[in-house]
Write an enzyme that holds these catalytic residues in place. Structure first.
Site, PDB file in Angstrom:
ATOM      1  N   PHE A 122      -0.893  16.491   3.976  1.00 24.01           N
ATOM      2  CA  PHE A 122      -1.449  15.894   2.770  1.00 24.01           C
ATOM      3  C   PHE A 122      -0.357  15.846   1.702  1.00 24.01           C
ATOM      4  O   PHE A 122       0.174  16.879   1.298  1.00 24.01           O
ATOM      5  CB  PHE A 122      -2.650  16.700   2.269  1.00 24.01           C
ATOM      6  CG  PHE A 122      -3.288  16.083   1.072  1.00 24.01           C
ATOM      7  CD1 PHE A 122      -4.049  14.925   1.190  1.00 24.01           C
ATOM      8  CD2 PHE A 122      -3.115  16.638  -0.190  1.00 24.01           C
ATOM      9  CE1 PHE A 122      -4.627  14.334   0.071  1.00 24.01           C
ATOM     10  CE2 PHE A 122      -3.695  16.057  -1.308  1.00 24.01           C
ATOM     11  CZ  PHE A 122      -4.450  14.903  -1.172  1.00 24.01           C
ATOM     12  N   ARG A 125      -0.149  11.884  -9.586  1.00 24.79           N
ATOM     13  CA  ARG A 125       0.297  10.500  -9.366  1.00 24.79           C
ATOM     14  C   ARG A 125       1.607  10.224 -10.106  1.00 24.79           C
ATOM     15  O   ARG A 125       2.380   9.376  -9.701  1.00 24.79           O
ATOM     16  CB  ARG A 125      -0.772   9.516  -9.865  1.00 24.79           C
ATOM     17  CG  ARG A 125      -2.092   9.552  -9.099  1.00 24.79           C
ATOM     18  CD  ARG A 125      -2.905   8.320  -9.446  1.00 24.79           C
ATOM     19  NE  ARG A 125      -4.320   8.440  -9.147  1.00 24.79           N
ATOM     20  CZ  ARG A 125      -4.888   8.108  -7.978  1.00 24.79           C
ATOM     21  NH1 ARG A 125      -4.141   7.645  -7.014  1.00 24.79           N
ATOM     22  NH2 ARG A 125      -6.185   8.234  -7.795  1.00 24.79           N
ATOM     23  N   GLU A 127       0.844  -1.200   0.000  1.00 26.58           N
ATOM     24  CA  GLU A 127       0.000   0.000   0.000  1.00 26.58           C
ATOM     25  C   GLU A 127       0.876   1.247   0.000  1.00 26.58           C
ATOM     26  O   GLU A 127       1.999   1.238   0.511  1.00 26.58           O
ATOM     27  CB  GLU A 127      -0.925  -0.043   1.234  1.00 26.58           C
ATOM     28  CG  GLU A 127      -1.790   1.160   1.464  1.00 26.58           C
ATOM     29  CD  GLU A 127      -2.793   1.484   0.356  1.00 26.58           C
ATOM     30  OE1 GLU A 127      -2.394   1.459  -0.821  1.00 26.58           O
ATOM     31  OE2 GLU A 127      -3.948   1.799   0.675  1.00 26.58           O
ATOM     32  N   ASP A 128       0.359   2.324  -0.556  1.00 35.13           N
ATOM     33  CA  ASP A 128       1.170   3.543  -0.633  1.00 35.13           C
ATOM     34  C   ASP A 128       1.202   4.301   0.689  1.00 35.13           C
ATOM     35  O   ASP A 128       2.247   4.761   1.124  1.00 35.13           O
ATOM     36  CB  ASP A 128       0.697   4.468  -1.779  1.00 35.13           C
ATOM     37  CG  ASP A 128      -0.798   4.769  -1.735  1.00 35.13           C
ATOM     38  OD1 ASP A 128      -1.492   4.228  -0.852  1.00 35.13           O
ATOM     39  OD2 ASP A 128      -1.272   5.548  -2.581  1.00 35.13           O
ATOM     40  N   ASP A 188      -3.169   6.280   6.530  1.00 37.30           N
ATOM     41  CA  ASP A 188      -3.617   7.560   7.087  1.00 37.30           C
ATOM     42  C   ASP A 188      -4.533   7.256   8.269  1.00 37.30           C
ATOM     43  O   ASP A 188      -4.059   7.031   9.387  1.00 37.30           O
ATOM     44  CB  ASP A 188      -4.314   8.353   5.973  1.00 37.30           C
ATOM     45  CG  ASP A 188      -4.609   9.786   6.361  1.00 37.30           C
ATOM     46  OD1 ASP A 188      -4.465  10.139   7.546  1.00 37.30           O
ATOM     47  OD2 ASP A 188      -4.992  10.582   5.494  1.00 37.30           O
TER      48      ASP A 188
END
Ligand code: PRP
Length: 186
Positions: free
Chosen positions: A158, A171, A105-106, A109
């Site tokens: 963010f 992206r 997973e990137d 959060d």
């Protein structure tokens, strides 16, 4: 082609990790996974869409045979704060029963996405399930998500780039950075 050559790079106020720093860390993670899963049937599972850029680099730094699959999940819906409502848009194609799964997973959060995806994968009865997450955000969260392989711990900001988007853009930036306020639309 460096990050500075990208048109959207001018929207980045602060670079957290450069292309080279990411490349080196991904190589290290690949070496670790190659060692830990030597001789085991390994399946990498990534989460659309953000996770696939990391997956594409990570799988090429893993030197043992393995396969990969993707799950579709989405939460942000274009904003900078998680809505908390996760939808699964695609299940696994491969049969992972009895295989050793690493969820790639990137970013972690709130943890809601990983929490839901872990539940979904466990329904498929893998032999083992671990998480490899590139970015672990320093965000207060109720959910406890056990990450075995972490790329970087980042502040609660963010971030975009390297698969991470704002309204579907950024992206393709090879670095990871914080967007300038002026480019965030309420
Ligand atoms: C982002 C990111 C993670 C998730 C993390 O995905 O790629 O999957 O949010 O947030 P959480 O820990 O609060 O659940 P997003 O839902 O924006 O979809 P995307 O990958 O298609 O951009």
């Amino acid at each position: 082609m460096t990050a500075e050559n990208h048109e959207l790079f001018t929207h980045i106020g602060k670079v957290l990790y450069s292309e080279e720093q990411i490349r080196q860390r991904v190589q290290e993670l690949g070496r670790e996974l190659s060692k830990d899963y030597q001789g085991k049937p390994l399946v990498l599972v990534s989460i659309l869409k953000g996770g696939i850029v990391f997956l594409a680099d990570l799988l090429r730094s893993i030197t043992i045979p393995h396969v990969f699959d993707v799950i579709g999940a989405s939460s942000y819906r274009g904003g900078t704060i998680s809505t908390g409502k996760i939808s699964i848009t695609k299940d696994l194609d491969l049969d992972i029963r009895g295989k050793h799964v690493v969820l790639v997973e990137d970013i972690l959060d709130t943890g809601k996405t990983l929490n839901l995806v872990l539940e979904l994968i466990n329904l498929h009865e893998p032999a083992s399930l671990e998480i490899c997450c590139l970015l672990d955000k320093d965000h207060p969260r109720e959910l406890v998500i056990p990450i075995k392989y972490t790329g970087f711990r980042i502040p609660d900001e963010f971030v975009v780039g390297y698969g991470l988007d704002y309204q579907e853009k950024y992206r393709n930036l090879p670095c990871i950075g914080v967007l300038n306020e002026e480019h965030i639309h309420a």
